[in-house]
Write a protein that holds these residues in place. Structure first.
Motif, PDB file in Angstrom:
ATOM      1  N   GLN A   1       1.450  15.233  -7.385  1.00  0.00           N
ATOM      2  CA  GLN A   1       1.995  14.269  -6.485  1.00  0.00           C
ATOM      3  C   GLN A   1       0.986  13.962  -5.386  1.00  0.00           C
ATOM      4  O   GLN A   1      -0.031  14.628  -5.279  1.00  0.00           O
ATOM      5  N   VAL A   2       1.317  12.949  -4.597  1.00  0.00           N
ATOM      6  CA  VAL A   2       0.439  12.527  -3.518  1.00  0.00           C
ATOM      7  C   VAL A   2       1.277  12.262  -2.272  1.00  0.00           C
ATOM      8  O   VAL A   2       2.415  11.787  -2.356  1.00  0.00           O
ATOM      9  N   GLN A   3       0.726  12.599  -1.122  1.00  0.00           N
ATOM     10  CA  GLN A   3       1.353  12.303   0.155  1.00  0.00           C
ATOM     11  C   GLN A   3       0.612  11.151   0.821  1.00  0.00           C
ATOM     12  O   GLN A   3      -0.617  11.103   0.797  1.00  0.00           O
ATOM     13  N   LEU A   4       1.361  10.238   1.428  1.00  0.00           N
ATOM     14  CA  LEU A   4       0.795   9.030   2.001  1.00  0.00           C
ATOM     15  C   LEU A   4       1.214   8.899   3.456  1.00  0.00           C
ATOM     16  O   LEU A   4       2.391   9.058   3.782  1.00  0.00           O
TER      17      LEU A   4
ATOM     18  N   CYS B   1       2.708   1.798   2.469  1.00  0.00           N
ATOM     19  CA  CYS B   1       1.821   1.938   1.325  1.00  0.00           C
ATOM     20  C   CYS B   1       2.545   2.720   0.241  1.00  0.00           C
ATOM     21  O   CYS B   1       3.447   3.514   0.511  1.00  0.00           O
ATOM     22  N   ALA B   2       2.152   2.476  -0.996  1.00  0.00           N
ATOM     23  CA  ALA B   2       2.812   3.092  -2.131  1.00  0.00           C
ATOM     24  C   ALA B   2       1.812   3.336  -3.249  1.00  0.00           C
ATOM     25  O   ALA B   2       0.800   2.646  -3.350  1.00  0.00           O
ATOM     26  N   ALA B   3       2.110   4.324  -4.086  1.00  0.00           N
ATOM     27  CA  ALA B   3       1.230   4.725  -5.180  1.00  0.00           C
ATOM     28  C   ALA B   3       1.989   4.743  -6.498  1.00  0.00           C
ATOM     29  O   ALA B   3       3.162   5.125  -6.544  1.00  0.00           O
ATOM     30  N   ARG B   4       1.310   4.354  -7.557  1.00  0.00           N
ATOM     31  CA  ARG B   4       1.879   4.417  -8.896  1.00  0.00           C
ATOM     32  C   ARG B   4       0.877   5.049  -9.839  1.00  0.00           C
ATOM     33  O   ARG B   4      -0.328   4.788  -9.743  1.00  0.00           O
ATOM     34  N   ARG B   5       1.374   5.837 -10.769  1.00  0.00           N
ATOM     35  CA  ARG B   5       0.513   6.600 -11.653  1.00  0.00           C
ATOM     36  C   ARG B   5       0.164   5.875 -12.939  1.00  0.00           C
ATOM     37  O   ARG B   5      -0.830   6.174 -13.575  1.00  0.00           O
ATOM     38  N   ALA B   6       0.984   4.952 -13.340  1.00  0.00           N
ATOM     39  CA  ALA B   6       0.801   4.355 -14.652  1.00  0.00           C
ATOM     40  C   ALA B   6       1.338   2.937 -14.677  1.00  0.00           C
ATOM     41  O   ALA B   6       2.046   2.501 -13.761  1.00  0.00           O
ATOM     42  N   GLY B   7       1.010   2.238 -15.751  1.00  0.00           N
ATOM     43  CA  GLY B   7       1.580   0.933 -15.985  1.00  0.00           C
ATOM     44  C   GLY B   7       0.720  -0.201 -15.475  1.00  0.00           C
ATOM     45  O   GLY B   7      -0.452  -0.032 -15.141  1.00  0.00           O
TER      46      GLY B   7
ATOM     47  N   THR C   1      -7.788   8.659  -7.265  1.00  0.00           N
ATOM     48  CA  THR C   1      -8.132   7.733  -8.336  1.00  0.00           C
ATOM     49  C   THR C   1      -7.118   7.724  -9.475  1.00  0.00           C
ATOM     50  O   THR C   1      -7.202   6.858 -10.353  1.00  0.00           O
ATOM     51  N   ASP C   2      -6.162   8.631  -9.470  1.00  0.00           N
ATOM     52  CA  ASP C   2      -5.100   8.622 -10.469  1.00  0.00           C
ATOM     53  C   ASP C   2      -4.051   7.549 -10.192  1.00  0.00           C
ATOM     54  O   ASP C   2      -3.170   7.328 -11.026  1.00  0.00           O
ATOM     55  N   TYR C   3      -4.131   6.903  -9.037  1.00  0.00           N
ATOM     56  CA  TYR C   3      -3.089   5.992  -8.603  1.00  0.00           C
ATOM     57  C   TYR C   3      -3.606   4.588  -8.350  1.00  0.00           C
ATOM     58  O   TYR C   3      -4.610   4.394  -7.667  1.00  0.00           O
TER      59      TYR C   3
ATOM     60  N   PHE D   1      -4.925 -11.887   4.240  1.00  0.00           N
ATOM     61  CA  PHE D   1      -4.939 -10.430   4.108  1.00  0.00           C
ATOM     62  C   PHE D   1      -5.904 -10.012   3.012  1.00  0.00           C
ATOM     63  O   PHE D   1      -6.081 -10.724   2.018  1.00  0.00           O
ATOM     64  N   THR D   2      -6.495  -8.835   3.166  1.00  0.00           N
ATOM     65  CA  THR D   2      -7.376  -8.267   2.161  1.00  0.00           C
ATOM     66  C   THR D   2      -7.026  -6.801   1.942  1.00  0.00           C
ATOM     67  O   THR D   2      -7.028  -6.012   2.890  1.00  0.00           O
ATOM     68  N   ILE D   3      -6.736  -6.448   0.700  1.00  0.00           N
ATOM     69  CA  ILE D   3      -6.479  -5.058   0.354  1.00  0.00           C
ATOM     70  C   ILE D   3      -7.765  -4.450  -0.196  1.00  0.00           C
ATOM     71  O   ILE D   3      -8.515  -5.108  -0.923  1.00  0.00           O
ATOM     72  N   SER D   4      -8.026  -3.208   0.149  1.00  0.00           N
ATOM     73  CA  SER D   4      -9.198  -2.517  -0.352  1.00  0.00           C
ATOM     74  C   SER D   4      -8.913  -1.023  -0.392  1.00  0.00           C
ATOM     75  O   SER D   4      -7.934  -0.547   0.190  1.00  0.00           O
ATOM     76  N   ARG D   5      -9.767  -0.297  -1.089  1.00  0.00           N
ATOM     77  CA  ARG D   5      -9.618   1.156  -1.134  1.00  0.00           C
ATOM     78  C   ARG D   5     -10.985   1.806  -1.118  1.00  0.00           C
ATOM     79  O   ARG D   5     -11.961   1.266  -1.648  1.00  0.00           O
ATOM     80  N   ASP D   6     -11.054   2.969  -0.512  1.00  0.00           N
ATOM     81  CA  ASP D   6     -12.253   3.786  -0.497  1.00  0.00           C
ATOM     82  C   ASP D   6     -11.878   5.087  -1.183  1.00  0.00           C
ATOM     83  O   ASP D   6     -11.279   5.971  -0.577  1.00  0.00           O
ATOM     84  N   ASN D   7     -12.218   5.190  -2.453  1.00  0.00           N
ATOM     85  CA  ASN D   7     -11.807   6.359  -3.221  1.00  0.00           C
ATOM     86  C   ASN D   7     -12.488   7.641  -2.743  1.00  0.00           C
ATOM     87  O   ASN D   7     -11.920   8.725  -2.861  1.00  0.00           O
ATOM     88  N   ALA D   8     -13.693   7.528  -2.209  1.00  0.00           N
ATOM     89  CA  ALA D   8     -14.379   8.701  -1.678  1.00  0.00           C
ATOM     90  C   ALA D   8     -13.649   9.278  -0.476  1.00  0.00           C
ATOM     91  O   ALA D   8     -13.720  10.479  -0.221  1.00  0.00           O
TER      92      ALA D   8
END
Length: 125
Positions: free
Chosen positions: A1-4, A96-102, A30-32, A68-75
């Motif tokens: 799981q992940v905490q946000l 913010c929200a995370a999904r594992r698949a799909g 990176t799983d999400y 608006f611009t969405i971005s992510r810094d996986n590091a």
């Protein structure tokens, strides 16, 4: 799981800018695939923007395209939402929200598995 945990909300004048951050911890970021949602008073919680696992794909609600611009810094395990040219109708609690698949692009709220507690954005006219 992940905490946000979201941060960066506040009060701005119309036309101003704000950057929201979402710090993730736990399972590998990176799983999400990730998304930003918002919920205004008396409204449904709706998708603002979504981003794929690597950040190579993005989508936006029509109401925020070009602003608006969405971005992510996986590091850094961090998701961002840069909000420019803010309007009074952008006032909402942003999650913010995370999904594992799909299909990351489907914009479906129920397909997201984990949620932050939200951060308030208020825009004055």
């Amino acid at each position: 799981q992940v905490q946000l945990v979201e941060s960066g909300g506040g009060l701005v004048q119309a036309g101003g800018s704000l950057r929201l951050s979402c710090a993730a911890s736990g399972r590998s970021f990176t799983d999400y695939a990730m998304g930003w949602f918002r919920q205004g008073p008396g409204r449904e919680r709706d998708l603002v923007a979504a981003i794929s696992w690597t950040g190579g794909g993005t989508l936006y609600a029509d109401s925020v395209k070009g602003r608006f611009t969405i971005s992510r810094d996986n590091a850094k395990s961090t998701l961002y939402l840069q909000m420019n040219s803010l309007k009074p109708e952008d006032k909402a609690v942003y999650f913010c929200a995370a999904r594992r698949a799909g299909s990351w692009w489907d914009g479906l709220r129920d397909n997201y598995d984990y949620w932050g507690q939200g951060t308030q954005v208020t825009v004055s006219s």
